[in-house]
Design an enzyme around this catalytic site. Sequence first.
Site, PDB file in Angstrom:
ATOM      1  CG  HIS A 104      -0.431   0.217   2.521  1.00 13.76           C
ATOM      2  ND1 HIS A 104      -0.208  -0.805   3.417  1.00 13.76           N
ATOM      3  CD2 HIS A 104      -0.057   1.351   3.173  1.00 13.76           C
ATOM      4  CE1 HIS A 104       0.270  -0.313   4.546  1.00 13.76           C
ATOM      5  NE2 HIS A 104       0.371   1.001   4.423  1.00 13.76           N
ATOM      6  N   GLY A 120       2.654   5.674   9.766  1.00 10.64           N
ATOM      7  CA  GLY A 120       4.031   5.915   9.347  1.00 10.64           C
ATOM      8  C   GLY A 120       4.934   4.725   9.541  1.00 10.64           C
ATOM      9  CB  SER A 152       3.072   1.426   6.298  1.00  8.58           C
ATOM     10  OG  SER A 152       1.747   1.307   6.722  1.00  8.58           O
ATOM     11  CB  SER A 170       0.002  -4.903   6.738  1.00 10.69           C
ATOM     12  OG  SER A 170      -1.180  -4.645   6.000  1.00 10.69           O
TER      13      SER A 170
END
Length: 363
Positions: A222, A322, A324, A339
């Site tokens: 993502h 942040g 991720s 995730s």
Amino acid sequence: MNLTSKTAITAATSALALGLLAPSVASATSLEGYSADVAHEAIATLTAERGITDTAAANILRTQQASASTLTELTTTLGDEQAGGYLDARGLPVVNVLTAAAAERAEQAGATAKLVTRSVEDLDAARATLEALPGVPHTSIGLDPERNQVVLTVAEAAADDAAAALESAARRLGDAVRVEHVPGGMHKAIYNGEAITGGGSRCSAGFNTNDGSQNYIIDAGHCTGAVSEWNVGPSVDASFPGNDYGLIQNTTGSAPGEVSLYDGTTQPITSAADATVGQQICKSGSTTGLTCGTVQAVDVTVNYAEGAVHELVQTSAPVDSGDSGGCLFSGSVGLGITSGMGGGSSYFQPVTEALSAYGLSLN
């Protein structure tokens, strides 16, 4: 052998098993494969959660790596005679079995055998029934090997009517499924800021990898799907939703096989593996830094607003926006990529799947 569903069968006494799997070392905070900072944080988390001594916490961490390997081997060799496994509170391996013969083989390998009533096929069928329904954002579906159940988690942000239909379907499956309610919602963990940056967005650097000639960073899909150019190089692939992994070409000229602990020190990563329920883990991210916790579930489907992501690892390690793409690991073993978060849990894409998908090796 006389077995019941409530009986746990061990190959030896607890003291003997601990003696075989947890060799003593001189210092409670000196853990093979762990940097000093990671060992300190992991031990501190365990002592706070369980009210145990530093020495006891260190012994659990020493034990679990061999135990995780034992579980992986047993679930492979036992095949349809097993229904998953986990690490107990001492870090020792427990295998769910369906037959007395499988129990004996598990015992011989040094694990505890626990007779259960639901097979992997039974659990998969219950899970498939729920996942065949329209996805409901802010819900997740995972496996709980400790209780031999599928777990449907519903966050308070889920739409009432849609969540009610999902819960009704779960109830029709009887005790094969357990429903849990948690506060808040489930969100992917990306936000604006610094660390690896691009397009006004921030994520955290994942694992440095290579294909033999070029360095890449495996990160959250993502993140790489949302930003084409990062301060460390261009995004070259993204898989999200469905999965949550992606690839950044690392053009910085620096790609060490180490995880930043955000305090000037690093944790070397020398191998990759799948996470195990009950395993003590840590994660590194640019918002919350180094945090540790426990693997709560594996093979979890999380329904984000953007769509469902499958086969995630659920942990208690704190994450925030942040983080991720940041790394999940246990000592020197890489486990996953950050995730998202929700209901007090954090979710990670297994790194082994991403490495296999791209044909890459850890640096």
